[in-house]
Motif scaffolding. Structure first.
Motif, short mmCIF file in Angstrom:
data_model
loop_
_atom_site.label_atom_id
_atom_site.label_comp_id
_atom_site.label_asym_id
_atom_site.label_seq_id
_atom_site.Cartn_x
_atom_site.Cartn_y
_atom_site.Cartn_z
N ARG B 91 0.80 -1.18 0.10
CA ARG B 91 -0.10 -0.11 -0.04
C ARG B 91 0.69 1.35 0.05
O ARG B 91 1.85 1.30 0.95
CB ARG B 91 -0.95 0.02 1.20
CG ARG B 91 -1.79 1.17 1.22
CD ARG B 91 -3.05 0.91 2.26
NE ARG B 91 -2.65 0.85 3.38
CZ ARG B 91 -3.55 0.33 4.67
NH1 ARG B 91 -4.87 0.18 4.19
NH2 ARG B 91 -3.11 0.42 5.75
N LEU B 101 -3.51 -0.35 -3.22
CA LEU B 101 -2.65 -1.72 -3.09
C LEU B 101 -2.24 -1.82 -4.55
O LEU B 101 -2.87 -2.04 -5.55
CB LEU B 101 -3.57 -2.66 -2.62
CG LEU B 101 -3.69 -2.70 -1.14
CD1 LEU B 101 -4.59 -4.08 -0.91
CD2 LEU B 101 -2.64 -2.65 -0.44
N GLN B 102 -0.76 -2.02 -4.49
CA GLN B 102 -0.41 -2.73 -5.86
C GLN B 102 0.18 -4.16 -5.52
O GLN B 102 1.03 -4.45 -4.65
CB GLN B 102 1.06 -1.66 -6.11
CG GLN B 102 1.85 -2.31 -7.28
CD GLN B 102 1.34 -1.59 -8.58
OE1 GLN B 102 0.62 -0.46 -8.39
NE2 GLN B 102 1.48 -2.16 -9.75
N PHE B 103 -0.05 -5.08 -6.37
CA PHE B 103 -0.11 -6.36 -6.07
C PHE B 103 1.19 -6.84 -6.92
O PHE B 103 1.23 -6.70 -8.10
CB PHE B 103 -1.30 -7.14 -6.54
CG PHE B 103 -2.47 -7.08 -5.63
CD1 PHE B 103 -3.47 -5.91 -5.66
CD2 PHE B 103 -2.98 -7.97 -4.52
CE1 PHE B 103 -4.37 -5.85 -4.90
CE2 PHE B 103 -3.82 -7.64 -3.77
CZ PHE B 103 -4.74 -6.67 -3.93
#
Lengths: 115, 113
Positions: B91, B101-103
């Motif tokens: 995050r 959020l970056q996954f």
């Protein structure tokens, strides 16, 4: 408590057709997210709503994708016209919002296949 | 922006321990999450770290080092049902309170009998 609901669960369409997905978040959750997950990749955020306002839509292909959350509860995501590369799982998630939000709760997703 | 790297696949035996590493580069940091995702299902939340150190929750533990941009998820006493993809998400530090959020792409863990 009920989880995030999505429909339909599966959709097959031909390219250039239109499609719409629906999401009902967990009751009371102010923040709603739409993600696109292509096979073998992690989810990618398309759009984030805070109540009925858009917080982030920087990765939404606005020439063909649109989303709304008119009353700050349910949301719809539309693709018009669809392309082959739109084949993916579309995940909706919600969170309570605010600084205490430690996680997002995901729905089961809609699996889209564009032929 | 954020870059998140984790191995593509790991294989382990039932009852063993597996450690999944995640490295990230971000312009701002406001928490790291681990999710479990079974094939054809939505991600489910496993753990959250915002401060350095180890967070333990049953058979699963997660560690964070903010200075190294590094986290790991430790799965102990592996069970066949643990076969799934484990996704690291970071995050970012945004101006609002609801950081994006970056996954990562996920690590497919295969547990064999």
């Amino acid at each position: 408590e009920a989880g995030v609901a999505q429909s339909p669960r599966y959709k097959i369409i031909e390219k250039r057709q239109s499609v719409a997905f629906w999401c009902n978040p967990i009751s009371g959750h102010a923040t709603l997210y739409w993600y696109q997950q292509i096979l073998g990749q992690g989810p990618k955020l398309l759009i984030q709503f805070q109540n009925n306002g858009v917080v982030d839509d920087s990765q939404l292909p606005k020439d063909r994708f649109s989303a709304e959350r008119l009353k700050g509860v349910d949301s719809t995501l539309k693709i018009q016209p669809a392309k082959l590369e739109d084949s993916a799982v579309y995940l909706c998630a919600s969170s309570p919002g605010g600084g205490a939000a430690k996680t997002q709760y995901f729905g089961p997703g809609t699996r889209l296949l564009v032929l | 922006g954020q870059n998140i790297d984790q191995p593509t696949e790991m294989t382990a035996t039932e009852g063993a321990i597996v450690q999944i590493n995640c490295t990230y580069q971000t312009s701002g940091f406001n928490g790291l999450f681990w999710y479990q995702q079974h094939a054809g299902e939505a991600p489910t939340f496993l753990s959250y770290n915002v401060l350095d150190g180890l967070e333990e929750k049953g058979r699963f533990s997660s560690f964070l080092s903010r200075s190294k941009g590094y986290s790991y998820l430790l799965l102990k006493e592996l069970q066949l049902k643990d076969s799934a993809s484990y996704v690291c998400a970071v995050r970012g530090l945004t101006t609002d309170s609801w950081g994006k959020l970056q996954f990562g792409a996920g690590t497919q863990v295969v547990v064999t009998p």
